[in-house]
Design a protein around this motif. Structure first.
Motif, short mmCIF file in Angstrom:
data_model
loop_
_atom_site.label_atom_id
_atom_site.label_comp_id
_atom_site.label_asym_id
_atom_site.label_seq_id
_atom_site.Cartn_x
_atom_site.Cartn_y
_atom_site.Cartn_z
N MET A 1 17.48 54.70 73.27
CA MET A 1 18.40 55.97 72.70
C MET A 1 17.44 56.94 71.65
O MET A 1 17.00 56.52 70.94
N ASN A 5 19.39 64.80 68.12
CA ASN A 5 19.52 65.76 69.24
C ASN A 5 18.02 66.61 69.16
O ASN A 5 18.16 67.71 68.40
N GLU A 38 24.65 49.16 88.21
CA GLU A 38 24.81 48.69 86.53
C GLU A 38 23.65 47.96 86.11
O GLU A 38 23.05 48.28 85.06
N ALA A 52 27.11 57.64 79.40
CA ALA A 52 27.65 57.35 78.41
C ALA A 52 28.58 58.71 78.09
O ALA A 52 29.85 58.72 77.80
N VAL A 53 27.65 59.66 77.76
CA VAL A 53 28.32 61.08 77.68
C VAL A 53 29.50 61.31 78.52
O VAL A 53 30.34 61.91 78.35
N GLY A 56 32.67 59.81 78.52
CA GLY A 56 33.32 60.03 77.35
C GLY A 56 34.05 61.21 77.67
O GLY A 56 35.01 61.42 77.27
N VAL A 57 33.37 62.32 78.39
CA VAL A 57 33.98 63.60 78.56
C VAL A 57 35.01 63.26 79.72
O VAL A 57 36.08 63.89 79.58
N ALA A 60 38.07 61.85 78.12
CA ALA A 60 38.86 62.53 77.28
C ALA A 60 39.42 63.61 78.00
O ALA A 60 40.92 63.76 77.86
N LEU B 83 37.84 50.17 81.32
CA LEU B 83 36.69 50.83 80.98
C LEU B 83 35.41 50.10 80.81
O LEU B 83 34.60 49.94 81.54
N PHE B 89 27.78 48.43 80.88
CA PHE B 89 26.77 48.75 79.97
C PHE B 89 27.42 49.02 78.74
O PHE B 89 26.86 49.29 77.83
N LEU B 90 28.62 49.84 78.85
CA LEU B 90 29.19 50.07 77.54
C LEU B 90 29.77 49.24 76.60
O LEU B 90 29.51 49.32 75.48
N ASN B 93 26.40 47.46 75.25
CA ASN B 93 25.51 48.24 74.48
C ASN B 93 26.07 49.06 73.49
O ASN B 93 26.56 50.17 73.66
N GLU B 95 24.95 50.97 71.21
CA GLU B 95 24.49 52.54 71.03
C GLU B 95 25.39 53.49 72.31
O GLU B 95 25.63 54.43 71.79
N ALA B 96 25.19 52.76 73.55
CA ALA B 96 25.78 53.44 74.55
C ALA B 96 27.25 53.70 74.17
O ALA B 96 27.90 54.84 74.46
N ILE B 99 28.03 56.48 71.73
CA ILE B 99 27.73 57.79 72.43
C ILE B 99 28.94 58.12 73.12
O ILE B 99 29.46 59.37 73.16
N TYR B 100 29.48 57.26 74.02
CA TYR B 100 30.76 57.40 74.42
C TYR B 100 31.85 58.04 73.75
O TYR B 100 32.51 58.89 74.23
N ALA B 103 31.01 61.50 72.57
CA ALA B 103 31.45 62.21 73.58
C ALA B 103 32.95 62.75 73.73
O ALA B 103 33.26 63.92 74.18
N LYS B 104 33.65 61.49 74.00
CA LYS B 104 35.03 61.60 74.10
C LYS B 104 35.70 62.36 73.17
O LYS B 104 36.59 63.30 73.34
N THR B 107 34.74 66.21 73.07
CA THR B 107 35.43 66.62 74.31
C THR B 107 36.94 67.14 74.05
O THR B 107 37.42 68.13 74.30
N PHE B 162 28.24 67.20 69.17
CA PHE B 162 28.18 65.79 68.34
C PHE B 162 26.87 65.31 68.27
O PHE B 162 26.00 65.87 69.04
N ILE B 164 23.87 62.55 68.26
CA ILE B 164 23.42 60.98 68.62
C ILE B 164 23.05 60.46 67.50
O ILE B 164 22.04 61.05 67.02
#
Lengths: 253, 166
Positions: A1, A5, A38, A52-53, A56-57, A60, B83, B89-90, B93, B95-96, B99-100, B103-104, B107, B162, B164
């Motif tokens: 990662m 940014n 996957e 992942a972003v 998350g979006v 939400a 989820l 992978f979430l 991992n 880190e992922a 980030i999830y 981002a949530k 948002t 946000f 990272i």
């Protein structure tokens, strides 16, 4: 990662097609395809990060919208049923209904559901999409604008009068569409069929899709199933924005 | 929609009180949760292929909810479990997953004020689960590519809110 940014964030996958990626986010891949993505993704940090972003979006927005639906549902309860003798604060009830009208309706009912139930399930008020006319020297323009305002406010009888007066002097298919919609809202689905049929026959490309859809619903309300089916079939074949709903409704008839 | 809510309300409450011995208030809560889920599923098209009646489907959701004794907070937890189950992978991992979560959170903060067309396009894609082609058609974009580019810009807007972690 990446640690911070910097620069462009990548939403294009290294391992998936855009369509496959969308389906992955929507959780619409088959279990096999899902697993495949996957496992191949585990070696691609860029994909992991951008997905992942997006997840998350997605989650939400799902939570935000779920809260809105729940609030609307709770509001129904607070207003009481307009279908019983319990007191009803009608305007608030209408507002709550309007909030739900945003829901695109793929509505599955039993094949034995009545035409009225199907009509109620699929009918959503069409928004005012007409461009305002700004000519100040035309008195008719005021009638049209007034009609649209009344339509938006749910004053359908007044809107019908405004539109009819306006159409005596002008052959405007857009106004005719909203006359048909107002008639439908006011419960005059028989007259609505005549008016909407005129709009469909005008073949105005901007009005055709809503006119066809509401004409089919008006036929359904009138228990004229063959005409409703025929209209829905046309919508399905033309692949417009009402296609999905038309397809599902057709299945129910 | 309002009519549908009231069509099944009393029957559901009586049925769940009699069958599961729960209080009227709990039954009403379960009904509201169930119908919320139903409406959500209608919007995102995930019951499109179910051939049972609406009532059967609604009562099926209700049965599961009552059995699991879910309350709002627990539902979130359950959602998290789903989820992790669906997007392994979430859960594997950190880190992922971080980030999830960022981002949530971002948002939730900016979505209502993000402006148009972002609010509509993101809602249509992530909540209604429409394809980009359907979105292009609904929003009168010239083609799918334009819709996709617009969505990408909207994600960038959220992404600007946000950081990272290093």
């Amino acid at each position: 990662m990446p640690g911070k940014n910097t620069g462009q964030f990548h939403y294009t996958s290294l391992i998936m097609s855009e369509d496959q990626r969308d389906k992955y986010i929507h959780h619409k891949l088959s279990p096999e395809e899902h697993k495949q993505v996957e496992s191949s993704m585990s070696s691609t940090k860029q994909d992991q990060e951008s997905i992942a972003v997006e997840l998350g979006v997605r989650d939400a927005i799902e939570e935000i919208e779920r809260v809105k639906i729940k609030a609307t549902v709770e509001n129904f309860e607070k207003q009481g049923s307009p279908y019983s003798s319990r007191p009803v604060r009608k305007y608030l009830a209408i507002a709550a209904s309007l909030a739900l009208l945003i829901m695109a309706g793929i509505w599955i009912l039993t094949p034995s559901a009545s035409n009225e139930e199907l009509y109620l399930a699929y009918y959503q008020k069409y928004p005012n999409n007409l461009t305002p006319i700004t000519r100040s020297d035309d008195q008719g323009v005021d009638l049209r604008s007034e009609g649209l305002k009344n339509y938006e406010r749910g004053k359908y009888t007044a809107a019908i009068t405004n539109f009819q007066d306006y159409l005596e002097k002008s052959n405007d298919h857009g106004t005719r569409l909203y006359l048909g919609l107002s008639l439908l809202e006011a419960g005059n689905s028989v007259e609505a069929v005549n008016v909407l049929q005129d709009v469909v026959e005008s073949k105005d490309s901007l009005l055709l899709e809503p006119a066809q859809w509401y004409l089919a619903l008006a036929h359904l309300k009138n228990n004229n199933i063959e005409s409703a089916k025929s209209g829905l079939l046309g919508i399905v074949n033309e692949k417009g924005s009402f296609q999905k709903k038309a397809q599902t409704l057709l299945y129910q008839l | 929609m309002e009519k549908v809510y009231f069509i099944y309300r009393n029957e559901f409450i009586h049925w769940s009180m009699n069958k599961y011995g729960i209080s009227e208030n709990t039954a009403l809560d379960d009904y509201q949760d169930s119908i919320t889920i139903l409406f959500e599923k209608i919007i995102n098209g995930s019951i499109g292929e179910i051939e049972s009646s609406l009532k059967t489907y609604l009562f099926g959701i209700g049965k599961n909810r009552i059995r699991q004794g879910l309350v709002s907070a627990e539902r979130k937890e359950k959602h998290g479990d789903n989820l992790a189950e669906h997007y392994r992978f979430l859960s594997t991992n950190n880190e992922a997953n971080d980030i999830y979560l960022r981002a949530k959170e971002a948002t939730k903060k900016v979505f209502e004020t993000i402006g148009e067309p972002c609010k509509t396009i993101l809602r249509k894609f992530y909540f209604e689960k429409l394809s980009m082609q359907e979105i292009a058609s609904d929003m009168n974009y010239k083609n799918e590519g334009v819709a996709r580019t617009t969505k990408k810009r909207c994600l960038e807007k959220i992404r600007d809110n946000f950081i990272i972690p290093a």
